[in-house]
Every structure is written in structure tokens, then in C-alpha cells.
Design a protein around this motif. Sequence first.
Motif, PDB file in Angstrom:
ATOM      1  N   GLY A   5       0.830  -1.190   0.000  1.00 17.09           N
ATOM      2  CA  GLY A   5       0.000   0.000   0.000  1.00 17.09           C
ATOM      3  C   GLY A   5       0.866   1.242   0.000  1.00 17.09           C
ATOM      4  O   GLY A   5       1.937   1.280   0.623  1.00 17.09           O
ATOM      5  N   ASP A   6       0.419   2.275  -0.731  1.00 13.60           N
ATOM      6  CA  ASP A   6       1.193   3.510  -0.892  1.00 13.60           C
ATOM      7  C   ASP A   6       0.244   4.688  -0.699  1.00 13.60           C
ATOM      8  O   ASP A   6      -0.768   4.813  -1.398  1.00 13.60           O
ATOM      9  CB  ASP A   6       1.836   3.563  -2.279  1.00 13.60           C
ATOM     10  N   LEU A   7       0.578   5.547   0.250  1.00 11.64           N
ATOM     11  CA  LEU A   7      -0.202   6.748   0.522  1.00 11.64           C
ATOM     12  C   LEU A   7       0.680   7.963   0.277  1.00 11.64           C
ATOM     13  O   LEU A   7       1.765   8.076   0.863  1.00 11.64           O
ATOM     14  CB  LEU A   7      -0.708   6.746   1.963  1.00 11.64           C
ATOM     15  N   LYS A   8       0.217   8.878  -0.601  1.00  8.33           N
ATOM     16  CA  LYS A   8       1.040  10.028  -0.991  1.00  8.33           C
ATOM     17  C   LYS A   8       0.186  11.297  -1.002  1.00  8.33           C
ATOM     18  O   LYS A   8      -0.929  11.311  -1.524  1.00  8.33           O
ATOM     19  CB  LYS A   8       1.653   9.807  -2.373  1.00  8.33           C
ATOM     20  N   GLY A   9       0.784  12.358  -0.449  1.00  7.34           N
ATOM     21  CA  GLY A   9       0.164  13.678  -0.487  1.00  7.34           C
ATOM     22  C   GLY A   9       0.987  14.620  -1.344  1.00  7.34           C
ATOM     23  O   GLY A   9       2.233  14.548  -1.369  1.00  7.34           O
ATOM     24  N   LYS A  10       0.304  15.507  -2.071  1.00  4.03           N
ATOM     25  CA  LYS A  10       0.993  16.377  -3.031  1.00  4.03           C
ATOM     26  C   LYS A  10       0.378  17.770  -2.979  1.00  4.03           C
ATOM     27  O   LYS A  10      -0.835  17.920  -2.848  1.00  4.03           O
ATOM     28  CB  LYS A  10       0.894  15.787  -4.426  1.00  4.03           C
ATOM     29  N   VAL A  11       1.255  18.764  -3.145  1.00  2.00           N
ATOM     30  CA  VAL A  11       0.837  20.161  -3.160  1.00  2.00           C
ATOM     31  C   VAL A  11       1.564  20.870  -4.290  1.00  2.00           C
ATOM     32  O   VAL A  11       2.790  20.726  -4.427  1.00  2.00           O
ATOM     33  CB  VAL A  11       1.131  20.867  -1.815  1.00  2.00           C
ATOM     34  N   ASN A  12       0.815  21.656  -5.120  1.00  6.17           N
ATOM     35  CA  ASN A  12       1.385  22.440  -6.214  1.00  6.17           C
ATOM     36  C   ASN A  12       0.918  23.888  -6.083  1.00  6.17           C
ATOM     37  O   ASN A  12      -0.267  24.154  -5.865  1.00  6.17           O
ATOM     38  CB  ASN A  12       0.955  21.891  -7.582  1.00  6.17           C
ATOM     39  N   ARG A  13       1.881  24.784  -6.272  1.00  5.98           N
ATOM     40  CA  ARG A  13       1.579  26.216  -6.219  1.00  5.98           C
ATOM     41  C   ARG A  13       2.072  26.859  -7.505  1.00  5.98           C
ATOM     42  O   ARG A  13       3.233  26.692  -7.896  1.00  5.98           O
ATOM     43  CB  ARG A  13       2.266  26.852  -5.019  1.00  5.98           C
ATOM     44  N   THR A  14       1.123  27.631  -8.207  1.00  2.00           N
ATOM     45  CA  THR A  14       1.453  28.272  -9.485  1.00  2.00           C
ATOM     46  C   THR A  14       1.052  29.739  -9.419  1.00  2.00           C
ATOM     47  O   THR A  14      -0.077  30.077  -9.025  1.00  2.00           O
ATOM     48  CB  THR A  14       0.726  27.594 -10.650  1.00  2.00           C
ATOM     49  N   THR A  15       2.031  30.586  -9.816  1.00  2.00           N
ATOM     50  CA  THR A  15       1.781  32.027  -9.858  1.00  2.00           C
ATOM     51  C   THR A  15       2.187  32.558 -11.228  1.00  2.00           C
ATOM     52  O   THR A  15       3.096  32.019 -11.888  1.00  2.00           O
ATOM     53  CB  THR A  15       2.562  32.772  -8.764  1.00  2.00           C
ATOM     54  N   TYR A  16       1.512  33.669 -11.665  1.00  2.00           N
ATOM     55  CA  TYR A  16       1.747  34.255 -12.988  1.00  2.00           C
ATOM     56  C   TYR A  16       2.146  35.715 -12.835  1.00  2.00           C
ATOM     57  O   TYR A  16       1.649  36.440 -11.952  1.00  2.00           O
ATOM     58  CB  TYR A  16       0.476  34.160 -13.841  1.00  2.00           C
ATOM     59  N   GLY A  17       3.044  36.136 -13.720  1.00  2.00           N
ATOM     60  CA  GLY A  17       3.481  37.512 -13.722  1.00  2.00           C
ATOM     61  C   GLY A  17       2.526  38.396 -14.500  1.00  2.00           C
ATOM     62  O   GLY A  17       1.589  37.927 -15.151  1.00  2.00           O
ATOM     63  N   ASN A  18       2.795  39.680 -14.478  1.00  2.00           N
ATOM     64  CA  ASN A  18       1.967  40.659 -15.166  1.00  2.00           C
ATOM     65  C   ASN A  18       2.223  40.613 -16.655  1.00  2.00           C
ATOM     66  O   ASN A  18       3.349  40.381 -17.108  1.00  2.00           O
ATOM     67  CB  ASN A  18       2.206  42.067 -14.626  1.00  2.00           C
ATOM     68  N   ALA A  19       1.177  40.858 -17.402  1.00  2.00           N
ATOM     69  CA  ALA A  19       1.271  40.947 -18.859  1.00  2.00           C
ATOM     70  C   ALA A  19       1.238  42.419 -19.261  1.00  2.00           C
ATOM     71  O   ALA A  19       0.606  43.254 -18.589  1.00  2.00           O
ATOM     72  CB  ALA A  19       0.120  40.195 -19.511  1.00  2.00           C
ATOM     73  N   GLU A  20       1.911  42.725 -20.381  1.00  2.00           N
ATOM     74  CA  GLU A  20       1.995  44.109 -20.862  1.00  2.00           C
ATOM     75  C   GLU A  20       1.431  44.183 -22.278  1.00  2.00           C
ATOM     76  O   GLU A  20       1.825  43.403 -23.149  1.00  2.00           O
ATOM     77  CB  GLU A  20       3.434  44.599 -20.843  1.00  2.00           C
ATOM     78  N   ILE A  21       0.548  45.117 -22.452  1.00  2.00           N
ATOM     79  CA  ILE A  21      -0.012  45.404 -23.779  1.00  2.00           C
ATOM     80  C   ILE A  21       0.232  46.881 -24.036  1.00  2.00           C
ATOM     81  O   ILE A  21      -0.468  47.748 -23.491  1.00  2.00           O
ATOM     82  CB  ILE A  21      -1.518  45.081 -23.846  1.00  2.00           C
ATOM     83  N   GLY A  22       1.239  47.123 -24.867  1.00  2.00           N
ATOM     84  CA  GLY A  22       1.638  48.509 -25.067  1.00  2.00           C
ATOM     85  C   GLY A  22       2.190  49.075 -23.781  1.00  2.00           C
ATOM     86  O   GLY A  22       3.142  48.538 -23.201  1.00  2.00           O
ATOM     87  N   ASN A  23       1.586  50.170 -23.335  1.00  2.00           N
ATOM     88  CA  ASN A  23       1.995  50.805 -22.087  1.00  2.00           C
ATOM     89  C   ASN A  23       1.092  50.396 -20.928  1.00  2.00           C
ATOM     90  O   ASN A  23       1.185  50.975 -19.846  1.00  2.00           O
ATOM     91  CB  ASN A  23       1.972  52.332 -22.235  1.00  2.00           C
ATOM     92  N   THR A  24       0.268  49.401 -21.144  1.00  2.00           N
ATOM     93  CA  THR A  24      -0.686  48.966 -20.117  1.00  2.00           C
ATOM     94  C   THR A  24      -0.199  47.671 -19.499  1.00  2.00           C
ATOM     95  O   THR A  24       0.207  46.747 -20.215  1.00  2.00           O
ATOM     96  CB  THR A  24      -2.073  48.761 -20.719  1.00  2.00           C
ATOM     97  N   THR A  25      -0.274  47.618 -18.192  1.00  2.00           N
ATOM     98  CA  THR A  25       0.116  46.413 -17.449  1.00  2.00           C
ATOM     99  C   THR A  25      -1.143  45.745 -16.910  1.00  2.00           C
ATOM    100  O   THR A  25      -1.963  46.402 -16.245  1.00  2.00           O
ATOM    101  CB  THR A  25       1.061  46.752 -16.287  1.00  2.00           C
ATOM    102  N   ILE A  26      -1.261  44.470 -17.188  1.00  6.58           N
ATOM    103  CA  ILE A  26      -2.436  43.707 -16.781  1.00  6.58           C
ATOM    104  C   ILE A  26      -1.993  42.686 -15.734  1.00  6.58           C
ATOM    105  O   ILE A  26      -1.096  41.867 -15.978  1.00  6.58           O
ATOM    106  CB  ILE A  26      -3.081  42.997 -17.983  1.00  6.58           C
ATOM    107  N   SER A  27      -2.629  42.732 -14.566  1.00  9.53           N
ATOM    108  CA  SER A  27      -2.318  41.784 -13.499  1.00  9.53           C
ATOM    109  C   SER A  27      -2.998  40.441 -13.783  1.00  9.53           C
ATOM    110  O   SER A  27      -4.132  40.396 -14.262  1.00  9.53           O
ATOM    111  CB  SER A  27      -2.790  42.337 -12.142  1.00  9.53           C
TER     112      SER A  27
END
Length: 599
Positions: free
Chosen positions: A365-387
Motif C-alpha cells: 500500500g502507498d499513501l502520498k500527499g501532493k501540493v502544487n503552487r502556481t503564480t503568474y506575472g503581469n502581462a503588458e499590452i503597449g503601455n498597459t500592465t495587466i495583473s
Amino acid sequence: MTQPPKQRVEARRNGRSFRSAINACMMSALLGSTVLAFCSPASAQQTVLPDNSQLRGPIQENAPPPAQNNRNTRPTDSQTTQDQTSSPTNNFGIPSRPYEPVSPGALPADDDSSNLGRLGVPANDGSPPSGPSDNSGGLNPPPSVEETVVPVPVERVPTPAPRPGVTDAATADADTNADRDPATLYETGAIEQSQEGNPPERRTDKDNMPVSAIERRTPRLDPEPFAPLGIRAGTVTLRPSISQGLRATTNADNSSDGKSAVLSETRLRARATTDWSRHSAWMDFDGTYDKTISGEEYSAPNIGLRAGFQLDLGARTTVTGEAGYRYRQEDPSAPTTIQGTSNRPGVQELDGSLGVRHEFGKFFGDLKGKVNRTTYGNAEIGNTTISQKDRDNTFASIALRGGFEMSPAIKPFAEVEIGKLIYDEKTDFSGYRRSGLRTALRGGVEIDFGEKMSGEFALGYLRQGIDDDRLQAVEGLSADAAIKWSPQRGTDVDIGLLTRVEGATTPGESGSVYYEGTVGIKRQVRANLDLNAKLIASLRDNKDDTGLDKGFGAEIGATYWFNRFVGLDVSARHQLVRSDVDSRNTDETSIYVGVTLQR
């Protein structure tokens, strides 16, 4: 008074009669009795010489006569008297045979015919007897000093040559003759050495010659003479390497409208392993940085770090753990990318897992716990920054696996997984709640054929629910695998399958299921020449009715090692993506040349 025993005289070999020998014996006995009657005991114990000098003990008979060059020259009267007086004990026993030199003719033949009396006995006229004398004594030993008498001289029979290996009597009396005048000693020349009885001294063989070892250590050739040696610190070995080269590409940012460029590519890799007797741990680092030298402006870092450990708690319980971090830039051809951005937003992924495995006879028997964390940076469209904070999420799951041992190398299993996808923001910028429950059911097999093949393969079904009723769940086939295969020595094949769920940013869309398969082949042609090839195939199942996105990539390369530390890298690759959406179609070809330094 007891008379001395009668002496036996050996008949000479010159043919004279036996009667002459009998007459000589009778005359000697009569003369000896007369002398003993007039001699006192004191005179028998000590002999006085004419010059009033006394001798201690008897004079050995074998003392040679005075040295003379001519044997026929007669000594003087004084010398004759001295010889007769100082030789009282040299006539007892059977005389020896005459001396015969080794070399015939070395001495003239003895002729005593002129010195014989009427009865065949040498006349006592004061002349010395011919031939050397001997005091061997024959069968009867000489009397003691107290019983010494002065008998009448008898015939001196020459003694035979001494046998090889027998000590001469003259040698035994060397101490006695040393007190006499050296001028009166008999001088003899060099006697030829007997080669048979007394061989010359020869060089003997050594009896302590060196002996070779029973077990010899034969040097073994290094199977990997160009492999990195590593840097050792205690029980940890670190193997770092750095590569620097130029890459010429037709699509710098791998986008649908990308342009060609020449990039400077730097790659740093390091692997640390332990050699603990029971537990184990490892760590891998892989970082790449591309920077435009000429052509389209492009800069893209890509960093990956993973570490793991294994603890053996008893014979049937094992605890494993892994953790990783990755930084990359978002793929411009992915559906989740905001269209029209002038940059490529960074994506950071952090994951960790902890599991425990226990065996129950043939079952485990195998018992496993897992955790993933994902974050994204800001995007830029012209002079506009989008969070993009509304896309940040955390996924936590727990998986239970059970199986049995069909054989030590094959272990089938079944696995069930339950998890929760949680977004940092309950609703995104469009007002949708994208959090939800994830479930998966898989079945597969674990393979362990030692160095030949190892890993696992699993197939199942995956479903990602969404809390917002306006969005449908993302579900599909699940395929995961990680297999290492070595068909023959020097050839390694890595097979991998990956299934993941991708979210969406477009309002009203749920997301997609992404599949990727890789096959990597590495062949060691020579000890200093490695060939490698890699095939990549990808499939994205979009749930927004846009069809399937298909991708394909191939890469081939070679590494030539000058020594353990320096190598030359050459590679070429081609990759493409085909989709029903034009913004997702990409095509890229590149060539790389660089140098690798390793330790």
C-alpha cells in the motif's frame, strides 16, 4: 720391565726377501731392550739437547727436514745428531706408503740402494732417510711422553699421497712446528688442486629468491574514462557542468509571428547525490538563459530545481519525498496566454510531495500527499500592465495506491486520487468561480528489471470539476509514465508521458487537457563520443470547441569529449504546432554549437 710391542714392518715393493724384514725386527727389539735398561725415567720424560735446551713433549716425526734444493745433498753431522735425538717417537706402528706426487715426474725417483746394510735395513751412518716421514702411528698409537724411548731408526717407508678431504698430519702439528726455526722447515711448492676430490669454490645460487604473489591485482580499465569525477564533500558528491554556445534560430520567441535571431545560450547544470549505507538523497539543478546577439530581441530564462530523499524504515516500510521549483516564460501559443501582449509573462511553479509505502507479504500500500503552487506575472499590452493574480492557484491532493507482487519485477496496482484546486481569487476578472474538486482513477504496473528497465506506467480517467455552474467540467483520459530502458550496454532510452489540466482566461471557457510524450535516446559510440536524440509529441484537447492542437518536435546532437573536463556540443532541432486557430501555429528550426565544461 715390559717391552714395547714389536713393530711390523711392511716389506718394500722393490722385491727384497721377507727374511730381511724379520732380521730387521729382531735387531730393533734387541737394541731397544738394551737402551731401556740404561735409561732412567727422568730422561724418558724430558729430552736434553746438546745445547742444554729442553723440549716440552715429543717432537712430531712429520716435521720436514731442512730445506734443501738438492735432495741428494747429505746434512751435516750436527744436523743428523739433532734429528736422531729429537725424534724418539717416530718409529712405532705400521709405516705409511711412500709419498707419490700428483704429477708424475715432479720429484726424482728414490734410490736407497746405496744406504742399505747387509740385511736390507738402512745403515745407521748418520745419513737422513729418503722420502718424507709420517707419524700416523699405524694401528698402534704412540706411547705417552713418560714412556718415550729412543729406538733404533728403522726403514722410512714413503707414505702415499693423502686422500682428498682428509686432514694432513702436518697441518695438525702446525702449532708445534711454529716454535721451530723457519729456516729449518721443509719448503714445498704449490700442489695442484684435485678437481674431483676438492673442486674449486663456485658461486652458489641464492636461496632467498623473490617469489611472485599468489594473487595479483590486475589493473582494471575505467569503463567511463571521460565521465565527470565530481566534487566530494563528506558523503555528498556534486557534479557541476556549464555550457556556453551560440544558437541560430528561425523563430526566436517560438510564436506564430516570430523572427530569426542569433542567440547566446548559457546552461548550468549540477547534480548532487549521497552514498549513505541505508537512506539516499539527491538534487538536480538545470538553468538555461538565452539572450539575443543579433536579430529579433529576445531574453528568456528557464530554471528548474528538484530534490528528493528516501528513508528505509525497517524492511517493509519506505518514506519518500520530493520538492521542486521552476521558473519559465509562458508559451505564446498556449490558449491561456493573453493575446496581444508585448512580453512573455513569467510563470513560477513550486511543488512538493510526501509518501509512505508499506508491504504486506505479496501486497503493498502507498499513501502520498501532493501540493502544487502556481503564480503568474503581469502581462503588458503597449503601455498597459495587466495583473494576472486571478490566475494564481494552489492544488492539493492525496492518492492511495494498492497492488500485489506478481513477480519481483512486475507489480500491478490501482490508484485513486482526490484533490482540490483552489484559486487565490474566488472569482476571476470576468466573474467566474474556477475552483473545483479533482478526482482520478488509474491502473498500471510497476516495473523493476534492475539496470535493464525500471519505472511505472498508468492509464486512467481524470475529471476537474468547476464550482461555477456556467462552466462545464474538464475531463478526459489520463496517461502517465516514467520508464528507463537500456536495450544494450551504452544505450539509454527515457520514456515519459504527462497529463495535466490547463485553465482558461477567456470568459465562458473551461480549459483543456494537455498530453505530452517524450522519447529520449542516448548512445555512447565511443568513450569520448556521445550521440543523443529526442522526440516530442504533444496533444491539447480544447474544451472550447476549437479542436485539437497537435505538436511535434525532434532534436539530434552529439558531444565529443577532449578529456574529462572539456567537450564540444553540436545539435539541431525542429519543432512545430498545428491548430485550427492561426495564433497557435508555430514553426521553428535551430542549430547550436557550444563548449561544455564539467567537473
